[in-house]
Design a protein around this motif. Structure first.
Motif, PDB file in Angstrom:
ATOM      1  N   ILE A  67       0.892  -1.135  -0.082  1.00 53.75           N
ATOM      2  CA  ILE A  67       0.100   0.130   0.033  1.00 53.75           C
ATOM      3  C   ILE A  67       0.856   1.063   0.062  1.00 53.75           C
ATOM      4  O   ILE A  67       0.463   2.057  -0.778  1.00 53.75           O
ATOM      5  CB  ILE A  67      -0.930   0.032   1.247  1.00 53.75           C
ATOM      6  CG1 ILE A  67      -2.143  -1.118   0.885  1.00 53.75           C
ATOM      7  CG2 ILE A  67      -1.632   1.443   1.608  1.00 53.75           C
ATOM      8  CD1 ILE A  67      -2.961  -1.227   2.184  1.00 53.75           C
ATOM      9  N   SER A  71       0.262   4.347  -5.522  1.00 61.20           N
ATOM     10  CA  SER A  71      -0.069   5.764  -5.509  1.00 61.20           C
ATOM     11  C   SER A  71      -1.722   5.972  -5.609  1.00 61.20           C
ATOM     12  O   SER A  71      -2.141   6.846  -4.787  1.00 61.20           O
ATOM     13  CB  SER A  71       0.462   6.074  -6.586  1.00 61.20           C
ATOM     14  OG  SER A  71      -0.070   5.627  -7.741  1.00 61.20           O
ATOM     15  N   ASP A  72      -2.547   5.132  -6.126  1.00 60.45           N
ATOM     16  CA  ASP A  72      -3.927   5.680  -6.018  1.00 60.45           C
ATOM     17  C   ASP A  72      -4.544   4.729  -5.058  1.00 60.45           C
ATOM     18  O   ASP A  72      -4.399   3.669  -4.739  1.00 60.45           O
ATOM     19  CB  ASP A  72      -4.555   5.534  -7.471  1.00 60.45           C
ATOM     20  CG  ASP A  72      -4.992   4.001  -7.891  1.00 60.45           C
ATOM     21  OD1 ASP A  72      -5.859   3.703  -7.708  1.00 60.45           O
ATOM     22  OD2 ASP A  72      -4.015   3.516  -8.639  1.00 60.45           O
ATOM     23  N   ASN A  73      -5.873   5.560  -4.685  1.00 60.68           N
ATOM     24  CA  ASN A  73      -6.636   4.749  -3.445  1.00 60.68           C
ATOM     25  C   ASN A  73      -7.337   3.599  -4.033  1.00 60.68           C
ATOM     26  O   ASN A  73      -7.628   2.593  -3.198  1.00 60.68           O
ATOM     27  CB  ASN A  73      -7.538   5.795  -2.720  1.00 60.68           C
ATOM     28  CG  ASN A  73      -6.979   6.969  -2.135  1.00 60.68           C
ATOM     29  OD1 ASN A  73      -5.900   6.656  -1.649  1.00 60.68           O
ATOM     30  ND2 ASN A  73      -7.466   7.966  -1.952  1.00 60.68           N
ATOM     31  N   LYS A  74      -7.699   3.406  -5.268  1.00 67.61           N
ATOM     32  CA  LYS A  74      -8.349   2.120  -5.680  1.00 67.61           C
ATOM     33  C   LYS A  74      -7.708   0.960  -5.703  1.00 67.61           C
ATOM     34  O   LYS A  74      -7.801  -0.022  -5.058  1.00 67.61           O
ATOM     35  CB  LYS A  74      -8.777   2.423  -7.228  1.00 67.61           C
ATOM     36  CG  LYS A  74      -9.414   1.177  -7.789  1.00 67.61           C
ATOM     37  CD  LYS A  74     -10.094   1.719  -9.158  1.00 67.61           C
ATOM     38  CE  LYS A  74     -10.830   0.218  -9.488  1.00 67.61           C
ATOM     39  NZ  LYS A  74     -11.230   0.573 -11.099  1.00 67.61           N
ATOM     40  N   LYS A  76      -4.885   0.783  -3.610  1.00 71.66           N
ATOM     41  CA  LYS A  76      -4.471   0.407  -2.130  1.00 71.66           C
ATOM     42  C   LYS A  76      -5.607  -0.265  -1.724  1.00 71.66           C
ATOM     43  O   LYS A  76      -5.399  -1.327  -0.813  1.00 71.66           O
ATOM     44  CB  LYS A  76      -4.788   1.863  -1.387  1.00 71.66           C
ATOM     45  CG  LYS A  76      -3.381   2.623  -1.891  1.00 71.66           C
ATOM     46  CD  LYS A  76      -3.101   3.889  -0.902  1.00 71.66           C
ATOM     47  CE  LYS A  76      -1.840   4.562  -1.267  1.00 71.66           C
ATOM     48  NZ  LYS A  76      -1.605   5.959  -0.463  1.00 71.66           N
ATOM     49  N   ALA A  77      -6.902   0.016  -1.919  1.00 72.55           N
ATOM     50  CA  ALA A  77      -8.071  -0.669  -1.503  1.00 72.55           C
ATOM     51  C   ALA A  77      -8.024  -2.277  -1.964  1.00 72.55           C
ATOM     52  O   ALA A  77      -8.423  -3.097  -1.276  1.00 72.55           O
ATOM     53  CB  ALA A  77      -9.392  -0.226  -2.196  1.00 72.55           C
ATOM     54  N   TYR A  80      -5.479  -4.257  -0.089  1.00 69.54           N
ATOM     55  CA  TYR A  80      -5.973  -4.528   1.289  1.00 69.54           C
ATOM     56  C   TYR A  80      -6.881  -5.748   1.294  1.00 69.54           C
ATOM     57  O   TYR A  80      -6.937  -6.529   1.725  1.00 69.54           O
ATOM     58  CB  TYR A  80      -6.653  -3.339   1.862  1.00 69.54           C
ATOM     59  CG  TYR A  80      -7.247  -3.552   3.332  1.00 69.54           C
ATOM     60  CD1 TYR A  80      -6.305  -3.635   4.300  1.00 69.54           C
ATOM     61  CD2 TYR A  80      -8.752  -3.679   3.252  1.00 69.54           C
ATOM     62  CE1 TYR A  80      -7.181  -3.692   5.561  1.00 69.54           C
ATOM     63  CE2 TYR A  80      -9.223  -3.717   4.554  1.00 69.54           C
ATOM     64  CZ  TYR A  80      -8.634  -4.085   5.578  1.00 69.54           C
ATOM     65  OH  TYR A  80      -9.120  -4.260   6.846  1.00 69.54           O
TER      66      TYR A  80
END
Length: 146
Positions: A67, A71-74, A76-77, A80
């Motif tokens: 994570i 770089s982008d939140n998508k 990272k999700a 996870y």
């Protein structure tokens, strides 16, 4: 006259069905268990729990590292969710042998005691033969012989 006769036959059929279903229910001998207590008392529970905890920490560290690099939140999700799923699969693999042994111990105790149905004690309002301690002792016996 024919109508009265058919009503009597139906009533007689219902009566026989009730009597026979009562006999069938009476033939069932019901046992109850506390599944969580049995699991916690399993001789290998602590050892397996430590292994599960190690896997969870490892997957958390893998997720954290990946994570941090994303770089982008998508993304990272997604990382996870993937690591969480991997951890769940590993936990299931580690716990499966315990559940298998518990199932065998329940069946062994129930058969020895002539119990035909075993239910979770928390779901039973009243009655049933409590097999919890017997199942725990059977698990201990099974693990001594391994």
């Amino acid at each position: 006259m024919g109508m009265v006769k058919s009503v009597r036959l139906v009533a007689l059929g219902v009566l026989f069905a009730l009597v026979f279903s009562s006999v069938a229910i009476a033939a069932e001998k019901i046992g109850v268990i506390e599944p969580q207590k049995i699991l916690f008392q399993h001789p290998k529970f602590e050892q397996v729990t430590k292994r599960v905890q190690a896997v969870l920490e490892s997957k958390q560290n893998e997720a954290k590292s990946a994570i941090e690099k994303a770089s982008d939140n998508k993304k990272k999700a997604e990382i996870y969710a993937t690591k969480k799923q991997e951890a769940a699969v590993e936990e299931q693999k580690l716990m499966a042998p315990l559940f298998k042994e518990i199932n065998l111990a329940i069946r062994t105790v129930a058969k020895a005691k002539g119990i035909t149905v075993v239910l979770d004690k928390a779901q039973v309002f009243y009655g049933g033969v409590d097999l919890t301690e017997d199942v725990i002792q059977q698990l201990k016996k099974m693990n001594l012989s391994q």
